[in-house]
Design an enzyme around this catalytic site. Structure first.
Site, PDB file in Angstrom:
ATOM      1  N   TYR A  99       0.827  -1.216   0.000  1.00  0.00           N
ATOM      2  CA  TYR A  99       0.000   0.000   0.000  1.00  0.00           C
ATOM      3  C   TYR A  99       0.862   1.267   0.000  1.00  0.00           C
ATOM      4  O   TYR A  99       0.343   2.367  -0.150  1.00  0.00           O
ATOM      5  CB  TYR A  99      -0.946   0.060   1.217  1.00  0.00           C
ATOM      6  N   HIS A 155       0.967 -11.537   2.161  1.00  0.00           N
ATOM      7  CA  HIS A 155      -0.145 -10.891   1.458  1.00  0.00           C
ATOM      8  C   HIS A 155      -0.844 -11.792   0.435  1.00  0.00           C
ATOM      9  O   HIS A 155      -2.048 -11.728   0.257  1.00  0.00           O
ATOM     10  CB  HIS A 155       0.382  -9.627   0.759  1.00  0.00           C
TER      11      HIS A 155
HETATM   12  P1  NAD Z   1     -14.432  -1.938   1.803  1.00  0.00           P
HETATM   13  O1  NAD Z   1     -15.337  -3.064   1.527  1.00  0.00           O
HETATM   14  O2  NAD Z   1     -14.058  -1.620   3.212  1.00  0.00           O
HETATM   15  O3  NAD Z   1     -15.087  -0.689   1.088  1.00  0.00           O
HETATM   16  C1  NAD Z   1     -14.518   0.574   1.179  1.00  0.00           C
HETATM   17  C2  NAD Z   1     -15.319   1.587   0.360  1.00  0.00           C
HETATM   18  O4  NAD Z   1     -16.689   1.621   0.756  1.00  0.00           O
HETATM   19  C3  NAD Z   1     -14.783   3.003   0.637  1.00  0.00           C
HETATM   20  O5  NAD Z   1     -13.760   3.330  -0.278  1.00  0.00           O
HETATM   21  C4  NAD Z   1     -16.017   3.867   0.452  1.00  0.00           C
HETATM   22  O6  NAD Z   1     -16.148   4.202  -0.892  1.00  0.00           O
HETATM   23  C5  NAD Z   1     -17.153   2.967   0.851  1.00  0.00           C
HETATM   24  N1  NAD Z   1     -17.659   3.179   2.232  1.00  0.00           N
HETATM   25  C6  NAD Z   1     -17.030   2.865   3.396  1.00  0.00           C
HETATM   26  N2  NAD Z   1     -17.841   3.074   4.455  1.00  0.00           N
HETATM   27  C7  NAD Z   1     -19.011   3.532   3.941  1.00  0.00           C
HETATM   28  C8  NAD Z   1     -20.236   3.912   4.521  1.00  0.00           C
HETATM   29  N3  NAD Z   1     -20.436   3.830   5.839  1.00  0.00           N
HETATM   30  N4  NAD Z   1     -21.240   4.320   3.708  1.00  0.00           N
HETATM   31  C9  NAD Z   1     -21.052   4.391   2.359  1.00  0.00           C
HETATM   32  N5  NAD Z   1     -19.907   4.048   1.747  1.00  0.00           N
HETATM   33  C10 NAD Z   1     -18.897   3.613   2.529  1.00  0.00           C
HETATM   34  O7  NAD Z   1     -13.127  -2.163   0.892  1.00  0.00           O
HETATM   35  P2  NAD Z   1     -11.568  -2.314   1.060  1.00  0.00           P
HETATM   36  O8  NAD Z   1     -10.931  -1.006   1.373  1.00  0.00           O
HETATM   37  O9  NAD Z   1     -11.100  -3.013  -0.151  1.00  0.00           O
HETATM   38  O10 NAD Z   1     -11.364  -3.311   2.288  1.00  0.00           O
HETATM   39  C11 NAD Z   1     -11.081  -2.888   3.597  1.00  0.00           C
HETATM   40  C12 NAD Z   1      -9.641  -3.115   3.972  1.00  0.00           C
HETATM   41  O11 NAD Z   1      -9.268  -4.467   3.756  1.00  0.00           O
HETATM   42  C13 NAD Z   1      -8.630  -2.340   3.116  1.00  0.00           C
HETATM   43  O12 NAD Z   1      -8.564  -0.967   3.407  1.00  0.00           O
HETATM   44  C14 NAD Z   1      -7.367  -3.098   3.397  1.00  0.00           C
HETATM   45  O13 NAD Z   1      -6.833  -2.726   4.660  1.00  0.00           O
HETATM   46  C15 NAD Z   1      -7.885  -4.531   3.418  1.00  0.00           C
HETATM   47  N6  NAD Z   1      -7.739  -5.213   2.093  1.00  0.00           N
HETATM   48  C16 NAD Z   1      -6.900  -6.291   2.032  1.00  0.00           C
HETATM   49  C17 NAD Z   1      -6.748  -6.998   0.846  1.00  0.00           C
HETATM   50  C18 NAD Z   1      -5.842  -8.183   0.819  1.00  0.00           C
HETATM   51  O14 NAD Z   1      -5.509  -8.670  -0.275  1.00  0.00           O
HETATM   52  N7  NAD Z   1      -5.425  -8.689   1.947  1.00  0.00           N
HETATM   53  C19 NAD Z   1      -7.451  -6.613  -0.302  1.00  0.00           C
HETATM   54  C20 NAD Z   1      -8.300  -5.511  -0.219  1.00  0.00           C
HETATM   55  C21 NAD Z   1      -8.448  -4.844   0.992  1.00  0.00           C
END
Ligand code: NAD
Length: 283
Positions: free
Chosen positions: A49, A107
């Site tokens: 990231y 990861h």
């Molecule tokens: P998420 O499912 O948490 O969705 C995030 C998106 O949803 C935000 O960008 C925003 O647009 C919207 N949102 C958030 N809260 C909201 C609300 N209350 N109302 C309306 N819209 C809202 O997606 P993510 O960021 O992909 O996943 C969360 C975390 O998981 C990441 O930040 C990261 O730390 C982790 N992650 C890890 C991997 C991996 O390969 N291990 C992959 C993706 C994400």
């Protein structure tokens, strides 16, 4: 907010935290600062990231005692293999400006992950890491790795949301004492998530939003959660899930939304492997 999950080595991990995927290095310090100010105590970042330094800076600025925080990071493919992973752990410690990382994950399940995992085990024994685990290890690869290492993963972070609920994967993880951690808990809004009629109707009945209903559902399944938002109001909203409970009927309705399929990429698909080979050099 204080709800914790006890990992297999006995340490307590906050069940709800804040993730910083796709948060730019510049924005990261402000976002993590906001998240800490509204009460989040677990932060999920990764080498890939490119924002570990922002996390470290926000932590320092917050004045919150290190022992009251839980930092999660992940090693990228370019740092796999024993020697590289060993050095990469030290690099993450430096960027996060900390003496130890609470949970370090591999990861992705490609390249020399056995070598990298041995480096995790050694750093765990040295006290640089309080807990170790993996991410994106679907059952086949997860069972293989967990069966052949000295310290089975304490956590496996996989895509988990209402449209891909990972029931079977969670069962396999339990066999090894591994806790399931969701990424994409809000499905990143895909598949009409925020206007899903089932989630909207349940939310209405409890005076809660779609996001809160979906997070509550997974909270009740003992899944570790890291919803992401760059807006402080939404950060607060995503935390406000401890004062209501779903009924059995509501749980069944949400269970029926499961398609058992990824909305992003299937780690069992050869095309996904090819894609990640192209992304190896990301870091
Ligand atoms: P998420 O499912 O948490 O969705 C995030 C998106 O949803 C935000 O960008 C925003 O647009 C919207 N949102 C958030 N809260 C909201 C609300 N209350 N109302 C309306 N819209 C809202 O997606 P993510 O960021 O992909 O996943 C969360 C975390 O998981 C990441 O930040 C990261 O730390 C982790 N992650 C890890 C991997 C991996 O390969 N291990 C992959 C993706 C994400």
């Amino acid at each position: 907010m204080e709800k914790t999950i006890r990992l297999s080595n006995g340490i307590e991990m906050p069940q709800l935290g804040y993730g910083v995927y796709q948060v730019t290095p510049e924005e990261c310090e402000r976002c993590v600062g906001d998240a800490l100010s509204v009460g989040y105590r677990m932060i999920d970042t990764a080498q890939a990231y490119a924002n570990e330094e922002g996390v470290g800076a926000a932590v320092k600025k917050s004045g919150i005692e290190r022992k009251n925080l839980f930092l999660v990071s992940k090693i990228w493919l370019s740092n796999y293999g024993y020697e590289r992973a060993k050095a990469a752990i030290d690099e993450s410690l430096r960027r996060l400006d900390t003496d130890y990382i609470d949970l370090m994950l591999l990861h992705q399940p490609f390249c020399d992950y056995y070598g990298a995992y041995r480096a995790l085990q050694d750093a765990y024994k040295e006290g640089k890491l309080r807990a170790i685990g993996v991410s994106n290890f679907l059952p086949g690869r997860f069972i293989d790795l967990a069966s052949n290492v000295e310290v089975p993963p304490m956590v496996n972070q996989v895509e988990t949301h209402v449209f891909n609920q990972q029931w079977k994967a969670q069962e396999y993880m339990k066999e090894f004492g591994t806790a399931i951690m969701s990424w994409g808990p809000l499905a990143e809004g895909r598949n009409g998530f925020f206007t899903n009629p089932v989630l909207e109707a349940i939310g209405k009945a409890h005076g809660k939003s779609v996001a809160q209903v979906a997070l509550r559902y997974m909270l009740e399944r003992d899944i570790i959660l890291i919803p992401k938002s760059t807006h402080i109001e939404r950060m607060k909203e995503n935390m406000d899930i401890f004062d209501f409970a779903l009924t059995d009927d509501e749980r069944e309705q949400i269970k029926a939304l499961d398609t058992g399929k990824s909305l992003f990429f299937d780690h069992n698909d050869a095309e996904t492997t090819k894609m990640f080979m192209g992304w190896r050099g990301l870091v």
